[in-house]
Scaffold this active site. Structure first.
Site, PDB file in Angstrom:
ATOM      1  N   LYS A   1       0.778  -1.093  -0.085  1.00 12.22           N
ATOM      2  CA  LYS A   1      -0.017  -0.140   0.009  1.00 12.22           C
ATOM      3  C   LYS A   1       0.704   1.259  -0.151  1.00 12.22           C
ATOM      4  O   LYS A   1       0.727   2.180  -0.944  1.00 12.22           O
ATOM      5  CB  LYS A   1      -0.874  -0.048   1.167  1.00 12.22           C
ATOM      6  CG  LYS A   1      -1.901  -1.131   1.440  1.00 12.22           C
ATOM      7  CD  LYS A   1      -2.845  -1.000   2.709  1.00 12.22           C
ATOM      8  CE  LYS A   1      -2.023  -1.179   3.674  1.00 12.22           C
ATOM      9  NZ  LYS A   1      -1.518  -2.315   4.241  1.00 12.22           N
TER      10      LYS A   1
ATOM     11  N   ARG B   1     -10.570   0.422   8.067  1.00 14.08           N
ATOM     12  CA  ARG B   1     -10.094  -1.003   8.440  1.00 14.08           C
ATOM     13  C   ARG B   1     -11.044  -2.047   9.090  1.00 14.08           C
ATOM     14  O   ARG B   1     -10.907  -3.069   9.477  1.00 14.08           O
ATOM     15  CB  ARG B   1      -8.673  -0.909   9.143  1.00 14.08           C
ATOM     16  CG  ARG B   1      -7.550  -1.845   8.478  1.00 14.08           C
ATOM     17  CD  ARG B   1      -6.548  -1.648   9.406  1.00 14.08           C
ATOM     18  NE  ARG B   1      -5.579  -0.789   8.669  1.00 14.08           N
ATOM     19  CZ  ARG B   1      -4.340  -0.831   8.699  1.00 14.08           C
ATOM     20  NH1 ARG B   1      -3.719  -1.790   8.887  1.00 14.08           N
ATOM     21  NH2 ARG B   1      -3.606   0.028   7.971  1.00 14.08           N
TER      22      ARG B   1
ATOM     23  N   ARG C   1      11.677  -5.863   5.639  1.00  9.58           N
ATOM     24  CA  ARG C   1      11.226  -4.541   5.289  1.00  9.58           C
ATOM     25  C   ARG C   1      12.296  -3.796   6.309  1.00  9.58           C
ATOM     26  O   ARG C   1      12.685  -4.163   7.566  1.00  9.58           O
ATOM     27  CB  ARG C   1       9.861  -4.224   5.739  1.00  9.58           C
ATOM     28  CG  ARG C   1       9.837  -2.565   5.665  1.00  9.58           C
ATOM     29  CD  ARG C   1       8.422  -2.098   5.700  1.00  9.58           C
ATOM     30  NE  ARG C   1       7.669  -2.877   6.688  1.00  9.58           N
ATOM     31  CZ  ARG C   1       6.205  -2.748   6.409  1.00  9.58           C
ATOM     32  NH1 ARG C   1       5.602  -1.838   5.701  1.00  9.58           N
ATOM     33  NH2 ARG C   1       5.457  -3.398   7.349  1.00  9.58           N
TER      34      ARG C   1
ATOM     35  N   ARG D   1      11.008  -1.921  11.582  1.00  8.40           N
ATOM     36  CA  ARG D   1       9.787  -1.458  12.435  1.00  8.40           C
ATOM     37  C   ARG D   1       9.469  -2.602  13.495  1.00  8.40           C
ATOM     38  O   ARG D   1       9.563  -3.752  13.336  1.00  8.40           O
ATOM     39  CB  ARG D   1       8.645  -1.441  11.327  1.00  8.40           C
ATOM     40  CG  ARG D   1       7.669  -0.159  11.523  1.00  8.40           C
ATOM     41  CD  ARG D   1       6.931   0.017  10.241  1.00  8.40           C
ATOM     42  NE  ARG D   1       5.539  -0.858  10.362  1.00  8.40           N
ATOM     43  CZ  ARG D   1       4.589  -0.742   9.669  1.00  8.40           C
ATOM     44  NH1 ARG D   1       4.674  -0.289   8.424  1.00  8.40           N
ATOM     45  NH2 ARG D   1       3.285  -1.613   9.894  1.00  8.40           N
TER      46      ARG D   1
ATOM     47  N   ARG E   1      -0.770  -9.415  13.007  1.00  8.42           N
ATOM     48  CA  ARG E   1      -1.585  -8.414  12.094  1.00  8.42           C
ATOM     49  C   ARG E   1      -2.473  -8.930  10.985  1.00  8.42           C
ATOM     50  O   ARG E   1      -3.282  -8.502  10.620  1.00  8.42           O
ATOM     51  CB  ARG E   1      -0.434  -7.600  11.454  1.00  8.42           C
ATOM     52  CG  ARG E   1       0.129  -6.526  12.457  1.00  8.42           C
ATOM     53  CD  ARG E   1       1.528  -6.036  12.293  1.00  8.42           C
ATOM     54  NE  ARG E   1       1.496  -5.348  11.043  1.00  8.42           N
ATOM     55  CZ  ARG E   1       2.581  -5.033  10.463  1.00  8.42           C
ATOM     56  NH1 ARG E   1       4.084  -5.636  10.862  1.00  8.42           N
ATOM     57  NH2 ARG E   1       2.736  -4.529   9.017  1.00  8.42           N
TER      58      ARG E   1
HETATM   59  P1  AP5 Z   1       4.748  -1.413   1.955  1.00  9.96           P
HETATM   60  O1  AP5 Z   1       4.557  -0.812   0.749  1.00  9.96           O
HETATM   61  O2  AP5 Z   1       5.417  -0.840   3.194  1.00  9.96           O
HETATM   62  O3  AP5 Z   1       3.428  -2.426   2.394  1.00  9.96           O
HETATM   63  P2  AP5 Z   1       2.244  -1.756   3.185  1.00  9.96           P
HETATM   64  O4  AP5 Z   1       1.103  -2.403   2.631  1.00  9.96           O
HETATM   65  O5  AP5 Z   1       2.014  -0.394   3.411  1.00  9.96           O
HETATM   66  O6  AP5 Z   1       2.513  -2.458   4.553  1.00  9.96           O
HETATM   67  P3  AP5 Z   1       2.408  -2.082   6.113  1.00  9.96           P
HETATM   68  O7  AP5 Z   1       2.927  -3.110   6.875  1.00  9.96           O
HETATM   69  O8  AP5 Z   1       2.603  -0.589   6.452  1.00  9.96           O
HETATM   70  O9  AP5 Z   1       0.883  -2.103   6.215  1.00  9.96           O
HETATM   71  P4  AP5 Z   1      -0.120  -2.260   7.637  1.00  9.96           P
HETATM   72  O10 AP5 Z   1      -1.479  -2.067   7.201  1.00  9.96           O
HETATM   73  O11 AP5 Z   1       0.428  -3.651   8.095  1.00  9.96           O
HETATM   74  O12 AP5 Z   1       0.566  -1.153   8.469  1.00  9.96           O
HETATM   75  P5  AP5 Z   1       0.142  -0.088   8.994  1.00  9.96           P
HETATM   76  O13 AP5 Z   1       1.432   0.893   9.198  1.00  9.96           O
HETATM   77  O14 AP5 Z   1      -0.922   0.665   8.066  1.00  9.96           O
HETATM   78  O15 AP5 Z   1       5.801  -2.661   1.388  1.00  9.96           O
HETATM   79  C1  AP5 Z   1       6.155  -3.702   2.346  1.00  9.96           C
HETATM   80  C2  AP5 Z   1       7.697  -4.298   1.861  1.00  9.96           C
HETATM   81  O16 AP5 Z   1       7.248  -4.721   0.857  1.00  9.96           O
HETATM   82  C3  AP5 Z   1       8.444  -3.404   1.894  1.00  9.96           C
HETATM   83  O17 AP5 Z   1       9.654  -3.583   2.191  1.00  9.96           O
HETATM   84  C4  AP5 Z   1       8.463  -2.947   0.147  1.00  9.96           C
HETATM   85  O18 AP5 Z   1       9.729  -2.663  -0.114  1.00  9.96           O
HETATM   86  C5  AP5 Z   1       7.981  -4.316  -0.327  1.00  9.96           C
HETATM   87  N1  AP5 Z   1       7.302  -4.457  -1.429  1.00  9.96           N
HETATM   88  C6  AP5 Z   1       6.291  -3.340  -1.582  1.00  9.96           C
HETATM   89  N2  AP5 Z   1       5.689  -3.776  -2.891  1.00  9.96           N
HETATM   90  C7  AP5 Z   1       6.127  -4.770  -3.405  1.00  9.96           C
HETATM   91  C8  AP5 Z   1       6.193  -5.441  -4.668  1.00  9.96           C
HETATM   92  N3  AP5 Z   1       5.102  -5.235  -5.504  1.00  9.96           N
HETATM   93  N4  AP5 Z   1       6.883  -6.586  -4.645  1.00  9.96           N
HETATM   94  C9  AP5 Z   1       8.073  -7.147  -3.721  1.00  9.96           C
HETATM   95  N5  AP5 Z   1       8.238  -6.196  -2.821  1.00  9.96           N
HETATM   96  C10 AP5 Z   1       7.303  -5.348  -2.395  1.00  9.96           C
HETATM   97  O19 AP5 Z   1      -0.637  -0.093  10.367  1.00  9.96           O
HETATM   98  C11 AP5 Z   1       0.314  -0.465  11.328  1.00  9.96           C
HETATM   99  C12 AP5 Z   1      -0.633  -0.774  12.808  1.00  9.96           C
HETATM  100  O20 AP5 Z   1      -1.200   0.466  12.874  1.00  9.96           O
HETATM  101  C13 AP5 Z   1      -1.739  -1.673  12.456  1.00  9.96           C
HETATM  102  O21 AP5 Z   1      -1.506  -2.942  12.953  1.00  9.96           O
HETATM  103  C14 AP5 Z   1      -2.857  -1.294  13.476  1.00  9.96           C
HETATM  104  O22 AP5 Z   1      -2.240  -1.462  14.778  1.00  9.96           O
HETATM  105  C15 AP5 Z   1      -2.490   0.292  13.514  1.00  9.96           C
HETATM  106  N6  AP5 Z   1      -3.749   0.884  12.435  1.00  9.96           N
HETATM  107  C16 AP5 Z   1      -3.299   1.483  11.071  1.00  9.96           C
HETATM  108  N7  AP5 Z   1      -4.196   1.713  10.531  1.00  9.96           N
HETATM  109  C17 AP5 Z   1      -5.337   1.210  11.442  1.00  9.96           C
HETATM  110  C18 AP5 Z   1      -6.823   1.475  11.533  1.00  9.96           C
HETATM  111  N8  AP5 Z   1      -7.392   2.099  10.393  1.00  9.96           N
HETATM  112  N9  AP5 Z   1      -7.679   1.241  12.501  1.00  9.96           N
HETATM  113  C19 AP5 Z   1      -6.919   0.762  13.504  1.00  9.96           C
HETATM  114  N10 AP5 Z   1      -5.649   0.580  13.868  1.00  9.96           N
HETATM  115  C20 AP5 Z   1      -4.780   1.027  12.633  1.00  9.96           C
END
Ligand code: AP5
Length: 304
Positions: free
Chosen positions: A90, A166, A201, A230, A241
């Protein structure tokens, strides 16, 4: 699992901008052409609110259906939601979308991490949930998002919501405020790849750029030595997660069934972006055609 809590006001956002993944720059396809309007940053949620935001730089584009037509999105900028499991890409895709379309990127994960690193009340509360791979209480996250969506830069440039809504309650909160996207994108990636992506990552605390030990290694030794992991990217936390995502994601989809586009995210970054780009272009084209049709309709009425 989603939790509920009383409404909590969001303090001003803090923290440095997070840059994710590589960006690309391409011309728009077909009969459309895009005109660079202004330089705009690959702005992320952790950027300060509009009044204190750095001067925009980068590429902000407006789509036009034909030469001489009014800008299709001048009055109604794009509104995009992107969803997907942890590490589905994402953030990586958001960076590229922002570069091309100039939308304001609002990532709830980034917003929450900024609160945690600033040691705010919200951050302290959120950390417990984040460390356990659980969703932060709906009202906390919704207040943050709604507050950011009301800023003038978002109104003007459009928005890209990353990781929100979410849960069913989050989606319904937006619905009750009549906040709807033009498109709801879901990135689909098999579980094994997701775990590998998370565990591999690495973040650059200086530039905010995201790397992966195998897929996107750092450019040089200097960067390599300063990379951090992270805290929720351990094998156990990723599994938790992922489970939380699966428990909640199905409940969100029906709200956006008419706008839903599921994309295979298990392909090279640029290929995934091409598909997203073509979907966004269709929205621009349809908006242009609608506008032209309305304009023609008005002309007929005036001269008829
Ligand atoms: P990356 O682009 O960073 O992936 P991402 O989908 O953004 O992953 P996140 O881990 O940030 O998502 P998440 O939903 O778990 O965490 P968030 O921060 O939102 O890519 C990941 C890796 O893959 C990188 O190394 C990249 O280089 C690689 N990659 C990317 N694309 C690729 C491809 N096509 N091919 C190969 N490799 C690739 O949330 C964190 C926490 O916050 C949650 O667990 C929760 O506790 C809280 N939170 C966040 N939002 C909410 C909400 N709406 N409600 C309640 N709690 C929330």
């Amino acid at each position: 699992m989603a939790a509920s809590s009383p409404a909590t006001a969001s303090p001003p956002l803090a923290g440095s901008a997070i840059h994710r993944g590589p960006g690309i720059s391409r011309q728009l396809p077909g009969s459309l052409f895009c005109r660079p309007l202004a330089r705009s940053s690959s702005q992320t949620v952790s950027a300060p609110a509009a009044s204190t935001a750095p001067k925009p730089r980068g590429l902000l584009l407006r789509c036009r259906a034909a030469e001489g037509a009014a800008p299709a999105r001048a009055e109604a900028p794009l509104k995009v939601m992107i969803s997907g499991a942890p590490a589905s890409g994402k953030g990586t895709q958001c960076r590229m979308i922002v570069e091309k379309y100039g939308l304001v990127h609002i990532s709830t994960g980034d917003l929450l991490r900024a609160e945690v690193s600033s040691g705010t009340k919200i951050g302290k509360k959120a950390k417990e949930y984040m460390d356990n791979g659980m969703l932060v209480p709906d009202q906390v996250v919704t207040d943050m998002v709604v507050s950011r969506l009301s800023q003038p830069d978002v109104q003007e440039r459009g928005w890209l919501l990353d990781g929100y809504p979410r849960s069913y309650a989050q989606a319904q909160s937006l619905e009750s405020m009549k906040i709807r996207p033009d498109i709801f994108i879901v990135l689909e990636v098999p579980d094994d790849n997701l775990i590998d992506r998370c565990v591999g990552r690495r973040l650059d605390p200086v530039t905010g750029k995201i790397y992966h030990v195998k897929n996107f290694p750092p450019e040089n030794e200097e960067i390599s030595t300063r990379l951090i992991t992270r805290s929720d990217d351990t094998f156990e936390k990723v599994k938790s997660r992922l489970e939380t995502y699966k428990q909640n994601s199905e409940a969100v989809l029906p709200t956006y069934s008419d706008l839903l586009n599921q994309i295979d995210g298990n392909r090279p970054v640029e290929v995934v972006f091409q598909e997203i780009e073509s979907l966004l272009q269709k929205i621009c084209t349809n908006a242009s055609e609608d506008k032209l049709a309305k304009t023609n309709g008005q002309r007929i009425k005036v001269h008829g």
